[in-house]
Design a protein around this motif. Structure first.
Motif, mmCIF file in Angstrom:
data_model
loop_
_atom_site.group_PDB
_atom_site.id
_atom_site.type_symbol
_atom_site.label_atom_id
_atom_site.label_comp_id
_atom_site.label_asym_id
_atom_site.label_seq_id
_atom_site.Cartn_x
_atom_site.Cartn_y
_atom_site.Cartn_z
ATOM 1 N N THR A 1 -2.899 -2.351 -5.641
ATOM 2 C CA THR A 1 -2.525 -2.225 -7.051
ATOM 3 C C THR A 1 -2.590 -3.579 -7.751
ATOM 4 O OG1 THR A 1 -1.047 -0.378 -6.497
ATOM 5 C CG2 THR A 1 -0.738 -1.448 -8.646
ATOM 6 N N HIS B 1 2.748 0.161 -9.385
ATOM 7 C CA HIS B 1 2.334 0.826 -8.151
ATOM 8 C C HIS B 1 3.040 2.175 -7.996
ATOM 9 C CE1 HIS B 1 1.299 1.493 -3.993
ATOM 10 N NE2 HIS B 1 2.576 1.483 -3.645
ATOM 11 N N LYS B 2 4.322 2.206 -8.304
ATOM 12 C CA LYS B 2 5.079 3.461 -8.181
ATOM 13 C C LYS B 2 4.531 4.529 -9.115
ATOM 14 C CE LYS B 2 9.756 5.335 -8.554
ATOM 15 N NZ LYS B 2 11.182 5.038 -8.866
ATOM 16 N N THR C 1 -10.105 3.498 -4.108
ATOM 17 C CA THR C 1 -9.837 4.078 -5.423
ATOM 18 C C THR C 1 -11.149 4.232 -6.181
ATOM 19 O OG1 THR C 1 -9.468 1.898 -6.443
ATOM 20 C CG2 THR C 1 -7.553 3.038 -5.541
ATOM 21 N N TRP D 1 1.561 4.640 -10.467
ATOM 22 C CA TRP D 1 0.177 4.959 -10.111
ATOM 23 C C TRP D 1 0.113 5.928 -8.942
ATOM 24 C CZ3 TRP D 1 -4.031 1.399 -7.667
ATOM 25 C CH2 TRP D 1 -5.303 1.808 -8.083
ATOM 26 N N THR D 2 0.933 5.670 -7.921
ATOM 27 C CA THR D 2 0.946 6.564 -6.752
ATOM 28 C C THR D 2 1.541 7.922 -7.102
ATOM 29 O OG1 THR D 2 3.038 5.545 -6.057
ATOM 30 C CG2 THR D 2 1.010 4.711 -5.059
ATOM 31 N N GLU D 3 2.493 7.935 -8.026
ATOM 32 C CA GLU D 3 3.062 9.223 -8.466
ATOM 33 C C GLU D 3 2.024 10.065 -9.193
ATOM 34 O OE1 GLU D 3 6.417 8.178 -10.806
ATOM 35 O OE2 GLU D 3 7.777 7.923 -9.088
ATOM 36 N N ASP E 1 -9.549 6.358 -11.111
ATOM 37 C CA ASP E 1 -8.216 5.877 -10.729
ATOM 38 C C ASP E 1 -7.916 4.529 -11.376
ATOM 39 O OD1 ASP E 1 -7.895 8.097 -9.095
ATOM 40 O OD2 ASP E 1 -8.693 7.070 -7.324
ATOM 41 N N VAL F 1 -2.620 8.770 -6.755
ATOM 42 C CA VAL F 1 -3.537 7.770 -6.195
ATOM 43 C C VAL F 1 -2.937 7.222 -4.902
ATOM 44 C CG1 VAL F 1 -4.709 5.577 -6.586
ATOM 45 C CG2 VAL F 1 -4.379 7.170 -8.482
ATOM 46 N N SER F 2 -3.754 7.177 -3.843
ATOM 47 C CA SER F 2 -3.300 6.642 -2.555
ATOM 48 C C SER F 2 -3.775 5.197 -2.431
ATOM 49 C CB SER F 2 -3.873 7.493 -1.409
ATOM 50 O OG SER F 2 -3.486 6.964 -0.159
ATOM 51 N N SER G 1 -2.124 0.884 -1.666
ATOM 52 C CA SER G 1 -0.996 0.025 -1.351
ATOM 53 C C SER G 1 -0.610 -0.815 -2.565
ATOM 54 C CB SER G 1 -1.351 -0.905 -0.188
ATOM 55 O OG SER G 1 -2.388 -1.806 -0.581
ATOM 56 N N ARG G 2 0.549 -1.458 -2.440
ATOM 57 C CA ARG G 2 0.994 -2.343 -3.529
ATOM 58 C C ARG G 2 0.024 -3.513 -3.704
ATOM 59 N NH1 ARG G 2 3.700 -6.878 -4.816
ATOM 60 N NH2 ARG G 2 5.316 -6.785 -6.442
#
Length: 347
Positions: free
Chosen positions: A110, A95-96, A71, A98-100, A75, A103-104, A106-107
């Motif tokens: 995050t 996390h949900k 990141t 942020w990824t939406e 990000d 951003v790629s 993992s939890r």
């Protein structure tokens, strides 16, 4: 491994090890004196290359290894905005969202980024909600009392009711905040009700110590409150002051501000301290309730009698020195209210 004679430098297989703090200090001193690097290296007992790298601020030890950070700083800033906007959400929710946002990560990443930012998952502080009018009154009150000395505050007998429960149940949802931010944002505070259903106790304190506790078995109306004042407050003043020269503090509960209660004070010539609404953070006895409850953490009373005994034991263990320290903090408390412009403080 070879130790160079007359130096503190260590050479390992032809390469110079990391410089010690002493070596770095000597290098800095000789460099300021204008010594050439070759002379400094001989004096310190290390390679000229190590001296050159230190002087040029390039000596940083082992190169960084591991996977490339997934990141960017941009990000990370977006994640911090998400956490600040919804501090009561879970790591999974962060996390949900942020990824939406594209951003790629993992939890686990995050969670790690949130911790790196300085956030911690805490039990939210319980503070009464303050409207604009109440904040203004608190600010005015603090400014009026700004010149009060510790000696003046020592003349005040602080009182309050508190709730003690037999069961120490769940403490509700947690909130994400950084150190020092627990009191600064209304969205991180948990609103409290004024009259929770539990065992109710009345107590009083001054800079000389605490007074006797009163366990209240019925609803506190004006008549019940005046009985408490007659049988518990007045004996407290005799014990803690020994003379009638004191000021009584109470909050603005209906029983406290009733006309008959005001008449009770007037008939006995007792001065009552003016008090702003919804301001438990201004009352040092709130800290004593906290001390008493912390001392009861390991106790698990099974009935009302055991609960009463535990409370009395915890309350009686509070020392006059603890009370005096709390009273002595009142000037600082006033300053905090003024700095917060009447909003909640850390007290």
């Amino acid at each position: 491994m070879v130790l160079q004679s007359g130096s503190v430098g260590i050479t390992i297989m032809g390469k110079t090890a990391d410089l010690t703090v002493v070596q770095k200090t000597i290098i800095d001193t000789l460099h300021k004196e204008g010594k050439p690097q070759k002379v400094i290296a001989k004096e310190v007992g290390c390679s000229q290359s190590a001296v050159s790298k230190h002087i040029n601020k390039k000596l940083c030890g082992r190169e960084k290894c591991g996977r490339k950070r997934c990141t960017s700083s941009r990000d990370d800033r977006s994640l911090e905005r998400i956490v600040r906007k919804r501090p009561f959400k879970s790591v999974g929710d962060f996390h949900k969202e942020w990824t939406e946002a594209g951003v790629s990560a993992s939890r686990a990443t995050t969670h790690r980024r949130i911790l790196d930012m300085g956030f911690k998952c805490r039990i939210p502080l319980v503070k009464p909600l303050l409207n604009n009018k109440q904040r203004q009154k608190r600010l005015t009150w603090a400014k009026e009392k700004q010149t009060w000395s510790v000696a003046q505050w020592s003349k005040v007998l602080f009182s309050d009711e508190s709730n003690f429960c037999i069961s120490f149940g769940t403490q509700g949802p947690r909130v994400w905040s950084k150190n020092g931010e627990a009191h600064t944002a209304a969205r991180r505070l948990k609103s409290s009700g004024k009259f929770p259903q539990s065992v109710l106790i009345w107590g009083a304190m001054s800079s000389a110590g605490v007074g006797p506790l009163c366990f209240i078995k019925s609803r506190v109306n004006a008549a019940v409150y005046q009985e408490i004042l007659e049988h518990f407050m007045l004996p407290s003043t005799d014990e803690l002051y020994g003379d009638p020269d004191f000021i009584f503090q109470q909050d603005l509960a209906p029983a406290h501000t009733a006309k008959s209660t005001k008449t009770w004070f007037n008939d006995r010539g007792i001065t009552v301290l003016d008090w702003p609404a919804n301001s438990p953070d201004l009352n040092p006895i709130e800290n004593l309730w906290g001390i008493a409850k912390r001392k009861m953490r390991d106790m698990r009373p099974n009935n009302a009698e055991e609960l009463k005994a535990a409370i009395e034991a915890s309350w009686s263990s509070i020392t006059p020195q603890q009370c005096h320290r709390l009273i002595a903090s009142m000037p600082h408390c006033n300053e905090a209210v003024i700095a917060a412009k009447g909003a909640q403080t850390k007290y």
